[in-house]
Design a protein around this motif. Structure first.
Motif, PDB file in Angstrom:
ATOM      1  N   GLU A 224       0.818  -1.207   0.000  1.00  0.00           N
ATOM      2  CA  GLU A 224       0.000   0.000   0.000  1.00  0.00           C
ATOM      3  C   GLU A 224       0.858   1.266   0.000  1.00  0.00           C
ATOM      4  OE1 GLU A 224      -2.762  -0.243   3.207  1.00  0.00           O
ATOM      5  OE2 GLU A 224      -3.801  -1.991   2.401  1.00  0.00           O
TER       6      GLU A 224
ATOM      7  N   ARG B 217      -0.079   3.844  -2.980  1.00  0.00           N
ATOM      8  CA  ARG B 217      -0.867   4.976  -2.500  1.00  0.00           C
ATOM      9  C   ARG B 217      -0.944   6.123  -3.504  1.00  0.00           C
ATOM     10  NH1 ARG B 217       1.130   5.015   2.276  1.00  0.00           N
ATOM     11  NH2 ARG B 217      -0.504   3.646   3.077  1.00  0.00           N
TER      12      ARG B 217
ATOM     13  N   ASN C 290      -8.798   0.175  -4.148  1.00  0.00           N
ATOM     14  CA  ASN C 290      -8.505  -0.540  -2.916  1.00  0.00           C
ATOM     15  C   ASN C 290      -9.780  -0.830  -2.126  1.00  0.00           C
ATOM     16  OD1 ASN C 290      -7.275  -1.620  -0.651  1.00  0.00           O
ATOM     17  ND2 ASN C 290      -6.709   0.366   0.204  1.00  0.00           N
TER      18      ASN C 290
END
Length: 467
Positions: free
Chosen positions: A399, A403, A410
């Protein structure tokens, strides 16, 4: 007179033609170093071990290794893998219990890994080569961690500096996030020993570096994070959007793809269940999920994984002849339907991956573990410039990388309905995907191209060799 090239001994047991997941980082590192003018010698696994003992062999990968990389394959005692009585040594065949006791004693009191014989053979071979023409620095990658012990012993005998590259973790179970061994296990003493003398210790993400820094504070200032990356020699500079017209229809059915080895550590059931629910959406009723890769790293793993996939359908549809028929499909078939819309397409060679990505609308990132597991495949996914749907436990180290990727979807966990929602949203984004969006995604991914991500490691190796 020509300037002497820096000389590296690279202890990388899993190296082409191995198809282990960690093979691509050593391959890329060796190729990059010879391109930068290094003399690189790799010590790798014996071919009979890869081909016959574990059935992990991809001949095409050999073609991707720079011919200037010298590859040696030291001896490995196959005691732990030999199942055929005809392959036993005379001593083992005559005294099987005594042979087992002696082998187990070595595991407890000499080195706690089945690859210890390879480490000893590597040190003997390295010493002979070093006497003829010295190595300037050693780079050892694990697993197996016998490579770390070999680097440590070679250093003790020659004072050659070494760097340890942790593609994995030795004493931490990455998937259960707890110690890998019971208290007092010799692996702990060995890990402390090899880290203490290392010039540097490298990890693939910050979570792993932090865990080891807390455990070994005196080595913390020598620990580095060198993330994994994607390989530009196996992906083109651009991957165009997939065609929007197929078989005369205005829109073809969305194609989801998973690329990589399927393992027992991954939440396969959540992915299959989520995809099945996503197909309830009218725009995804004809969607397909293609699985590209091997089923397991070792021989025999595919049958267990097929049973897990079949069990998802049995739970939803009840036992029936169809599930049994899917399970009985041979492991070498080119294409098999494992569940409605879910097709196993078999392994895709590294050199053919660009075609898989070109024909995919959405990529499914299926990963086991959480905060300590990044998975090298995610960097390649981003480089393809496609919408990515995560299917992994929340808090995954991946992640951190995803990001800021502009096409990441997600579901924040493994709840099938949330996964389905992310798949629907990703499919809608894929339907309107244009070259501008792909370029933005790939621009972000560019920072993880191997020559970029490996730069801190190359720089440190160069500093050590210059001494």
């Amino acid at each position: 007179m020509a300037e002497r090239r820096p000389r590296l001994l690279y202890l990388a047991f899993y190296f082409p033609p191995s198809r282990a997941s960690g093979v691509y980082r050593p391959r890329a590192t060796a190729n990059l170093l010879v391109e930068r003018g290094w003399d690189v010698t790799v010590f790798a696994a014996p071919l009979p071990f890869l081909r016959d003992a574990i059935g992990s062999f991809d001949e095409k990968l050999l073609d991707s290794v720079d011919p200037r990389v010298a590859v040696e394959r030291p001896y490995l005692n196959l005691f732990a893998w030999e199942k055929n009585l005809r392959g036993y040594s005379r001593f083992r065949g005559t005294f099987p219990e005594l042979a087992r006791s002696a082998y187990d004693w070595g595991q407890r009191h000499v080195f706690p890994e089945n690859y210890a014989s390879w480490a000893r053979a590597s040190v003997r071979k390295a010493l002979r080569m070093h006497m003829r023409r010295r190595f300037d620095v050693v780079l050892a990658t694990g697993n197996p961690f016998a490579s770390f012990a070999a680097a440590w012993l070679f250093h003790k005998l020659t004072r050659t500096p070494y760097i340890l590259d942790n593609r994995d973790a030795w004493t931490l179970d990455l998937f259960n996030e707890e110690p890998a061994f019971e208290d007092g296990h010799p692996a702990y003493a060995w890990e402390k020993r090899v880290l203490k003398s290392a010039a540097n210790v490298v990890f693939v993400n910050e979570a792993l570096r932090g865990w080891h820094a807390e455990r070994y504070p005196r080595v913390a200032d020598r620990m580095l994070v060198v993330p994994n990356g994607w390989d530009s020699d196996t992906l083109p500079s651009t991957v165009e959007p997939p065609a929007k017209i197929l078989d005369g229809r205005e829109e073809r059915r969305p194609r989801f793809s998973y690329v990589g080895t399927l393992t027992g550590k991954q939440p396969i059931e959540a992915m299959i269940d989520g995809f099945d629910r996503a197909r309830e959406h009218p725009d995804l009723s004809g969607a397909v999920l293609d699985l590209h890769g091997y089923m397991g790293f070792f021989r025999g793993a595919d049958s267990k994984l097929r049973k897990r996939i079949a069990a998802v359908q049995e739970k939803e549809d009840g036992d029936g002849p169809e599930a049994g028929a899917r399970e009985d499909a041979g492991p070498e078939a080119d294409e098999q339907e494992l569940a409605p819309g879910v097709r196993y397409r078999g392994p895709a060679s590294k050199t053919e991956l660009h075609e898989v990505y070109r024909d995919s609308d959405v990529l499914v990132f299926l990963a086991g573990g959480a905060r300590y597991v990044t998975s090298g495949k995610i960097f390649e996914y981003m480089a393809a410039g496609r919408p990515i749907v995560s299917v992994h436990a929340p808090g995954s180290a991946a992640e951190e990388v995803l990001r800021d990727y502009p096409l990441w979807f997600n579901p924040d966990g493994l709840e099938p309905r949330a996964i389905a929602g992310s798949m629907v949203a990703a499919a809608k984004a894929a339907a309107g995907l244009d070259q501008r969006q792909i370029d933005a995604a790939r621009a972000y991914a560019q920072r993880f191209e191997r020559s970029v991500s490996l730069e801190p490691l190359v720089r440190r190796l160069t500093e050590l060799a210059a001494r």
